[in-house]
Design an enzyme around this catalytic site. Structure first.
Site, PDB file in Angstrom:
ATOM      1  N   GLU A   1      25.621   3.142  33.411  1.00 39.45           N
ATOM      2  CA  GLU A   1      24.193   3.091  33.784  1.00 39.45           C
ATOM      3  C   GLU A   1      23.413   2.288  32.740  1.00 39.45           C
ATOM      4  O   GLU A   1      22.557   1.465  33.081  1.00 39.45           O
ATOM      5  CB  GLU A   1      23.604   4.511  33.900  1.00 39.45           C
TER       6      GLU A   1
ATOM      7  N   SER B   1      35.041  10.782  17.287  1.00 34.77           N
ATOM      8  CA  SER B   1      36.474  10.642  17.554  1.00 34.77           C
ATOM      9  C   SER B   1      37.292  10.811  16.279  1.00 34.77           C
ATOM     10  O   SER B   1      37.016  10.172  15.265  1.00 34.77           O
ATOM     11  CB  SER B   1      36.768   9.268  18.153  1.00 34.77           C
TER      12      SER B   1
ATOM     13  N   SER C   1      27.239   3.757  28.386  1.00 33.13           N
ATOM     14  CA  SER C   1      27.635   4.151  29.745  1.00 33.13           C
ATOM     15  C   SER C   1      27.365   3.019  30.749  1.00 33.13           C
ATOM     16  O   SER C   1      26.599   2.095  30.466  1.00 33.13           O
ATOM     17  CB  SER C   1      26.859   5.409  30.170  1.00 33.13           C
TER      18      SER C   1
ATOM     19  N   GLU D   1      32.759  -5.293  20.436  1.00 37.13           N
ATOM     20  CA  GLU D   1      33.414  -4.067  20.903  1.00 37.13           C
ATOM     21  C   GLU D   1      33.495  -4.074  22.435  1.00 37.13           C
ATOM     22  O   GLU D   1      34.468  -3.659  23.031  1.00 37.13           O
ATOM     23  CB  GLU D   1      32.629  -2.863  20.380  1.00 37.13           C
TER      24      GLU D   1
ATOM     25  N   GLY E   1      29.949   8.371  13.059  1.00 37.25           N
ATOM     26  CA  GLY E   1      28.980   9.454  13.289  1.00 37.25           C
ATOM     27  C   GLY E   1      27.650   8.920  13.789  1.00 37.25           C
ATOM     28  O   GLY E   1      26.686   8.863  13.028  1.00 37.25           O
TER      29      GLY E   1
HETATM   30  C1  LIG Z   1      36.027   9.593  24.607  1.00 33.78           C
HETATM   31  C2  LIG Z   1      34.729   9.482  23.841  1.00 33.78           C
HETATM   32  C3  LIG Z   1      34.762   9.147  22.503  1.00 33.78           C
HETATM   33  C4  LIG Z   1      33.561   9.059  21.783  1.00 33.78           C
HETATM   34  N1  LIG Z   1      33.624   8.762  20.444  1.00 33.78           N
HETATM   35  C5  LIG Z   1      32.473   8.714  19.720  1.00 33.78           C
HETATM   36  C6  LIG Z   1      32.503   8.489  18.311  1.00 33.78           C
HETATM   37  O1  LIG Z   1      33.566   8.338  17.701  1.00 33.78           O
HETATM   38  N2  LIG Z   1      31.339   8.487  17.632  1.00 33.78           N
HETATM   39  C7  LIG Z   1      30.127   8.652  18.259  1.00 33.78           C
HETATM   40  O2  LIG Z   1      29.104   8.595  17.587  1.00 33.78           O
HETATM   41  N3  LIG Z   1      30.067   8.885  19.600  1.00 33.78           N
HETATM   42  C8  LIG Z   1      31.204   8.917  20.340  1.00 33.78           C
HETATM   43  N4  LIG Z   1      31.150   9.164  21.701  1.00 33.78           N
HETATM   44  C9  LIG Z   1      29.857   9.476  22.311  1.00 33.78           C
HETATM   45  C10 LIG Z   1      29.320   8.390  23.215  1.00 33.78           C
HETATM   46  O3  LIG Z   1      28.825   7.320  22.465  1.00 33.78           O
HETATM   47  C11 LIG Z   1      28.242   9.043  24.089  1.00 33.78           C
HETATM   48  O4  LIG Z   1      28.881   9.973  24.930  1.00 33.78           O
HETATM   49  C12 LIG Z   1      27.495   8.044  24.918  1.00 33.78           C
HETATM   50  O5  LIG Z   1      26.664   7.259  24.110  1.00 33.78           O
HETATM   51  C13 LIG Z   1      26.605   8.747  26.004  1.00 33.78           C
HETATM   52  O6  LIG Z   1      25.783   9.675  25.417  1.00 33.78           O
HETATM   53  P1  LIG Z   1      25.734  11.202  25.937  1.00 33.78           P
HETATM   54  O7  LIG Z   1      27.134  11.728  26.000  1.00 33.78           O
HETATM   55  O8  LIG Z   1      24.762  11.936  25.065  1.00 33.78           O
HETATM   56  O9  LIG Z   1      25.177  11.140  27.401  1.00 33.78           O
HETATM   57  P2  LIG Z   1      23.660  10.925  27.840  1.00 33.78           P
HETATM   58  O10 LIG Z   1      23.063   9.819  27.062  1.00 33.78           O
HETATM   59  O11 LIG Z   1      22.972  12.247  27.818  1.00 33.78           O
HETATM   60  O12 LIG Z   1      23.837  10.451  29.327  1.00 33.78           O
HETATM   61  C14 LIG Z   1      24.115  11.355  30.401  1.00 33.78           C
HETATM   62  C15 LIG Z   1      24.086  10.552  31.697  1.00 33.78           C
HETATM   63  O13 LIG Z   1      22.786  10.014  31.914  1.00 33.78           O
HETATM   64  C16 LIG Z   1      22.835   8.605  32.048  1.00 33.78           C
HETATM   65  N5  LIG Z   1      21.657   8.001  31.419  1.00 33.78           N
HETATM   66  C17 LIG Z   1      21.193   8.234  30.170  1.00 33.78           C
HETATM   67  N6  LIG Z   1      20.116   7.473  29.910  1.00 33.78           N
HETATM   68  C18 LIG Z   1      19.887   6.726  31.023  1.00 33.78           C
HETATM   69  C19 LIG Z   1      18.920   5.745  31.383  1.00 33.78           C
HETATM   70  N7  LIG Z   1      17.978   5.357  30.528  1.00 33.78           N
HETATM   71  N8  LIG Z   1      19.015   5.177  32.614  1.00 33.78           N
HETATM   72  C20 LIG Z   1      19.993   5.534  33.481  1.00 33.78           C
HETATM   73  N9  LIG Z   1      20.920   6.481  33.210  1.00 33.78           N
HETATM   74  C21 LIG Z   1      20.882   7.062  31.988  1.00 33.78           C
HETATM   75  C22 LIG Z   1      24.101   8.176  31.332  1.00 33.78           C
HETATM   76  O14 LIG Z   1      24.596   6.954  31.836  1.00 33.78           O
HETATM   77  C23 LIG Z   1      25.038   9.347  31.657  1.00 33.78           C
HETATM   78  O15 LIG Z   1      25.595   9.181  32.940  1.00 33.78           O
HETATM   79  C24 LIG Z   1      32.322   9.262  22.437  1.00 33.78           C
HETATM   80  C25 LIG Z   1      32.300   9.599  23.797  1.00 33.78           C
HETATM   81  C26 LIG Z   1      33.482   9.708  24.498  1.00 33.78           C
HETATM   82  C27 LIG Z   1      33.407  10.073  25.957  1.00 33.78           C
END
Ligand SMILES: Cc1cc2nc3c(=O)[nH]c(=O)nc-3n(C[C@H](O)[C@H](O)[C@H](O)COP(=O)(O)OP(=O)(O)OC[C@H]3O[C@@H](n4cnc5c(N)ncnc54)[C@H](O)[C@@H]3O)c2cc1C
Length: 385
Positions: free
Chosen positions: A370, A161, A368, A244, A127
């Protein structure tokens, strides 16, 4: 559980033979090379088998029921899993919670949680992410306020997840609103049966409910469930990130997509088309680069050297190569490629859509692309920010 044996004393070849024979004999054939993340309900019997053999936690020390593999043997274990298409069960308890507790946990926490995590009685989910805190995780808003001997937790986690099959969640919550972002966060272990918790599955593009939203409404968590010091959760959570990244940087999944692509292209006679050959060759070379890069980082781990921030390069290259390959596989599958499920195209049986679906989020989770590029720019290339 069988008595622990000193696997590091075996030669690499003998150890590899033993692991290979066990996987080939015991792993359920219908779960080989599944093209999505495996659920607990389908993996629990396999977990039980590994647990009984004493093999569920290759990275844990023997005193806690692990195999205590050194880095070289660990790599062999993972290579054999990949070779035979053995899926990873939801193993965050073994890969994340256990090592963190061994490093930061109290004796009482270790004695309570480690055996139950190993046996599969406790199944963990992570979480961390929230609706407005993903890449910028330190802006998380879920709060944990001390009231007597309990923290009272309020807030929402998302993309958690397999929370719907988990029994416990390890989470980051804000315990000091006045402190700098990272400094006011704590790491808590929470039983998902605690009153006030609601878990709501989210369906992904492929129709699988593989992650969830988790809501906390005045959830009382005993103070003894705090791991590390109060407001030191950031240090706890960061401790395992680079390993990881090595794990998800393996060439296994792109390799699988390339193998399917090659078979399909042969069946369709596409190697007579120079434009296709061009694209195929470029991707095959990308995969060769990935294997070489992965080998370099694995070599570091084997020598006991720490992984630096340059491991971000591996995550980017592995995930983006996988996406490009899965994209071409989908395109080559043509009409059948667009329909979920296994198809027979010219004698090649495969699911051409799933690798694409499965590879799409890979440039998002685990940091990600980025964000990885930002890390490389700042800490490896020292570019002006
Ligand atoms: C299949 C899957 C399983 C997951 N499982 C878990 C889990 O078990 N537990 C958990 O806690 N989380 C989990 N996640 C969440 C995951 O950690 C987040 O999706 C990830 O950290 C990105 O955060 P966000 O989705 O809020 O996107 P955002 O952070 O909002 O990003 C949106 C876009 O903006 C870009 N961006 C953001 N900040 C910047 C920056 N400073 N510079 C350039 N580009 C930027 C990102 O690269 C992305 O393209 C999971 C995600 C997926 C897809």
């Amino acid at each position: 559980m069988t008595a622990a044996c000193d696997y590091n004393a075996l030669s690499d070849e003998a150890f590899r033979r033993e692991v290979r024979a066990f996987f080939e004999r015991e792993y359920p054939p219908h779960l080989r090379y599944i093209l999505r993340r495996a659920r607990w309900s389908e993996m629990k019997d396999w977990w039980r088998k590994l647990y009984t053999k004493g093999w569920i936690a290759p990275n844990w020390p023997r005193e806690w029921g692990g195999m205590a593999l050194d880095a070289g043997k660990m790599v062999i274990y993972l290579e054999e899993m990949e070779r035979y298409g053995v899926a990873r069960p939801p193993d965050q308890g073994v890969t994340q919670v256990g090592p963190l507790l061994m490093r930061f946990g109290t004796e009482a926490q270790k004695n309570h949680y480690l055996p139950r995590t190993l046996s599969g009685e406790y199944i963990w989910c992570q979480g961390y992410s929230e609706p407005n805190a993903g890449s910028d995780l330190a802006s998380l808003q879920t709060s944990a306020v001390l009231e007597g001997d309990d923290f009272v937790v309020n807030g929402q986690k998302t993309w958690t997840s397999f929370a719907d099959e988990a029994t416990h969640i390890y989470l980051l919550a804000r315990t000091d609103r006045q402190a700098e972002k990272q400094a006011g966060i704590s790491f808590l272990l929470v039983d998902l049966k605690t009153p006030g918790i609601t878990v709501r599955p989210i369906r992904n593009l492929a129709g699988h409910a593989e992650f969830c939203e988790v809501f906390f409404d005045s959830v009382r968590v005993p103070r003894e469930n705090l791991v590390g010091g109060l407001n030191e959760g950031w240090t706890v959570a960061k401790a395992l990130l680079s390993f990881e990244r090595l794990n998800i940087g393996s060439p296994r999944r792109p390799q699988y997509a390339l193998n399917r692509l090659e078979l399909l292209a042969r069946a369709k006679g596409l190697f007579d088309d120079p434009a296709f050959v061009d694209r195929f060759a470029a991707l095959k070379l990308d995969l060769e680069d990935l294997a070489a890069l992965y080998g370099r980082f694995v070599g570091k781990v084997k020598r006991g050297e720490p992984l630096g921030p340059d491991v971000s390069m591996l995550k980017i290259w592995a995930m983006e190569t996988w996406q490009r390959l899965s994209g071409l596989l989908l395109e080559t599958g043509a009409e059948e490629g667009a329909i979920a499920g296994v198809h027979d195209i010219g004698g090649v049986e495969a699911d051409f859509l799933s690798p694409f679906y499965y590879s799409l989020p890979a440039t998002i989770y685990g940091g990600s692309s980025e964000i990885q590029r930002n890390i490389l720019a700042k800490t490896v290339l020292h570019l002006p920010g």
